[in-house]
Design a protein around this motif. Structure first.
Motif, mmCIF file in Angstrom:
data_model
loop_
_atom_site.group_PDB
_atom_site.id
_atom_site.type_symbol
_atom_site.label_atom_id
_atom_site.label_comp_id
_atom_site.label_asym_id
_atom_site.label_seq_id
_atom_site.Cartn_x
_atom_site.Cartn_y
_atom_site.Cartn_z
ATOM 1 N N SER A 282 0.879 -1.119 -0.094
ATOM 2 C CA SER A 282 -0.230 -0.003 0.535
ATOM 3 C C SER A 282 1.071 1.179 0.088
ATOM 4 N N MET A 283 1.598 1.009 1.092
ATOM 5 C CA MET A 283 2.783 2.179 0.485
ATOM 6 C C MET A 283 3.404 3.053 -0.630
ATOM 7 N N LEU A 284 4.286 1.678 -1.360
ATOM 8 C CA LEU A 284 4.702 1.590 -2.115
ATOM 9 C C LEU A 284 3.688 1.874 -3.179
ATOM 10 N N SER A 285 2.535 1.890 -3.469
ATOM 11 C CA SER A 285 2.017 2.726 -4.467
ATOM 12 C C SER A 285 1.168 3.390 -4.537
ATOM 13 N N LYS A 286 0.778 3.650 -2.831
ATOM 14 C CA LYS A 286 0.593 5.453 -2.631
ATOM 15 C C LYS A 286 1.430 6.558 -3.261
ATOM 16 N N LEU A 287 3.303 5.869 -3.302
ATOM 17 C CA LEU A 287 4.208 6.954 -3.038
ATOM 18 C C LEU A 287 4.364 6.925 -4.789
ATOM 19 N N ILE A 288 4.006 6.048 -5.513
ATOM 20 C CA ILE A 288 4.608 5.838 -6.942
ATOM 21 C C ILE A 288 3.674 6.138 -7.713
ATOM 22 N N ALA A 289 2.045 6.586 -6.944
ATOM 23 C CA ALA A 289 0.822 6.648 -7.333
ATOM 24 C C ALA A 289 0.970 6.570 -8.718
ATOM 25 N N PRO A 290 0.502 5.346 -9.139
ATOM 26 C CA PRO A 290 0.512 4.596 -10.180
ATOM 27 C C PRO A 290 -0.831 4.646 -11.097
ATOM 28 N N ARG A 291 -1.250 5.022 -12.371
ATOM 29 C CA ARG A 291 -2.735 5.061 -12.689
ATOM 30 C C ARG A 291 -3.056 3.518 -13.644
ATOM 31 N N TYR A 292 -1.806 2.817 -14.382
ATOM 32 C CA TYR A 292 -2.253 1.619 -14.492
ATOM 33 C C TYR A 292 -1.341 0.580 -13.689
ATOM 34 N N ILE A 293 -1.940 -0.601 -12.942
ATOM 35 C CA ILE A 293 -1.274 -1.275 -12.129
ATOM 36 C C ILE A 293 -1.678 -3.062 -13.109
ATOM 37 N N LEU A 294 -0.861 -3.987 -12.669
ATOM 38 C CA LEU A 294 -0.578 -4.732 -13.463
ATOM 39 C C LEU A 294 0.142 -5.882 -12.041
ATOM 40 N N GLU A 295 -1.178 -6.780 -12.226
ATOM 41 C CA GLU A 295 -0.469 -7.606 -10.174
ATOM 42 C C GLU A 295 -1.037 -9.083 -11.561
ATOM 43 N N ILE A 296 -0.356 -9.815 -11.407
ATOM 44 C CA ILE A 296 -0.034 -11.536 -12.073
ATOM 45 C C ILE A 296 0.249 -12.604 -10.143
ATOM 46 N N GLY A 297 -1.231 -13.241 -10.780
ATOM 47 C CA GLY A 297 -1.142 -13.806 -8.756
ATOM 48 C C GLY A 297 -2.630 -13.254 -8.087
ATOM 49 N N THR A 298 -3.435 -13.724 -8.294
ATOM 50 C CA THR A 298 -4.417 -12.837 -7.527
ATOM 51 C C THR A 298 -5.405 -13.181 -5.934
ATOM 52 N N TYR A 299 -4.546 -14.487 -6.142
ATOM 53 C CA TYR A 299 -5.359 -15.851 -5.295
ATOM 54 C C TYR A 299 -6.741 -14.688 -4.900
ATOM 55 N N ASN B 192 -4.944 -18.519 -12.296
ATOM 56 C CA ASN B 192 -5.551 -19.002 -13.593
ATOM 57 C C ASN B 192 -6.445 -19.787 -12.266
ATOM 58 N N ASN B 193 -7.466 -19.217 -10.858
ATOM 59 C CA ASN B 193 -7.186 -20.179 -10.123
ATOM 60 C C ASN B 193 -9.267 -20.111 -10.433
ATOM 61 N N GLU B 194 -9.756 -20.144 -11.639
ATOM 62 C CA GLU B 194 -11.852 -19.238 -11.630
ATOM 63 C C GLU B 194 -11.988 -19.344 -10.965
ATOM 64 N N GLU B 195 -11.762 -20.663 -9.420
ATOM 65 C CA GLU B 195 -12.527 -20.314 -8.107
ATOM 66 C C GLU B 195 -12.830 -19.596 -7.637
ATOM 67 N N LEU B 196 -11.593 -19.035 -7.638
ATOM 68 C CA LEU B 196 -11.608 -18.128 -6.853
ATOM 69 C C LEU B 196 -11.707 -16.438 -7.132
ATOM 70 N N TYR B 197 -12.836 -16.561 -8.348
ATOM 71 C CA TYR B 197 -12.867 -15.317 -8.954
ATOM 72 C C TYR B 197 -14.368 -14.934 -8.560
ATOM 73 N N THR B 198 -15.368 -15.067 -8.123
ATOM 74 C CA THR B 198 -16.359 -14.514 -7.120
ATOM 75 C C THR B 198 -15.409 -14.192 -5.524
ATOM 76 N N LEU B 199 -15.172 -14.892 -5.008
ATOM 77 C CA LEU B 199 -14.731 -13.993 -3.694
ATOM 78 C C LEU B 199 -13.399 -13.091 -4.443
ATOM 79 N N GLN B 200 -12.639 -12.736 -4.981
ATOM 80 C CA GLN B 200 -12.255 -11.709 -5.467
ATOM 81 C C GLN B 200 -13.488 -11.010 -5.784
ATOM 82 N N ARG B 201 -14.477 -10.979 -6.740
ATOM 83 C CA ARG B 201 -15.033 -9.761 -7.281
ATOM 84 C C ARG B 201 -16.070 -9.208 -5.770
#
Length: 214
Positions: free
Chosen positions: A50-67, A90-99
């Motif tokens: 969170s702190m790093l993201s706030k310092l960078i203030a990105p417009r576009y973020i990419l995450e590989i591995g949502t869990y 790649n785990n479609e079973e976690l999609y609903t929980l993430q959303r």
């Protein structure tokens, strides 16, 4: 594997910002309902993200591995008001929980989920990303880096998780240990690549910060 004495680790956690209530709720549900809950970024590393993201203030973020979405929500805390966060798992079973938690966060419309293999999804993403967090299958870390660099402009930041791999990167490596071999290769790539400057932090299981310099 703990790299800090337990008392020092506890002191660092207790003197860092508390995680938001929504993340506490997500953490509880993950531990109750999902396999391998230790994969969760958790309070301390989440506050680092969170702190790093706030310092960078990105417009576009990419995450590989949502869990279950914990780290994505931490990264979203620093995202620009008109930003987007793309997260791949790649785990479609976690999609609903993430959303469920993405929508509860207030950033739901700005968080785009991609389900499938990252190596197949990455070529389809046309954005140039300001911040990338890699926390997925270790054997493909070098491949992810190769595919990502053309999408990153000067000043973009790559965060890489689990780069110490419970200390295996400095121990004798078994012949069949492909993950450790890949991480050793990846760590060297980050440290020697002419487009990157890198610092490896012994936070939890190792977190590398790499900045694109040209």
């Amino acid at each position: 594997m703990e790299f800090l004495p337990p008392k020092i680790d506890a002191y660092a956690v207790s003197h860092s910002q508390q995680e938001p209530e929504l993340l506490q709720e997500l953490s509880r549900e993950t531990w109750l309902k999902v396999l391998a809950p230790r994969m969760l970024s958790g309070h301390f590393q989440g506050r680092v993200l969170s702190m790093l993201s706030k310092l960078i203030a990105p417009r576009y973020i990419l995450e590989i591995g949502t869990y279950t979405g914990y780290s994505a929500l931490c990264l979203a805390e620093g995202m620009a008001s008109n930003g987007e966060l793309h997260t791949i798992d790649n785990n479609e079973e976690l999609y609903t929980l993430q959303r469920k938690y993405f929508d509860k966060s207030g950033w739901g419309a700005q968080i785009i989920q991609h389900t499938g293999e990252a190596l197949e999804i990455l070529p389809k993403l046309k954005q140039s990303f300001d911040l990338v967090f890699i926390d997925a299958d270790k054997i493909n870390y070098p491949n992810y880096l190769e595919m990502l660099l053309p999408k990153l402009s000067k000043g973009a930041v790559i965060l890489s998780d689990n780069v110490l791999w419970s200390g295996k990167v400095v121990a004798a490596v078994a012949e069949d240990d492909a993950d450790t071999k890949a991480l050793i290769t990846y760590n060297k790539l980050l440290n020697t690549h002419p487009r990157l400057e890198t610092v490896l932090l012994p936070i939890r299981d190792g977190l590398t910060i790499s900045r694109v310099i040209d």
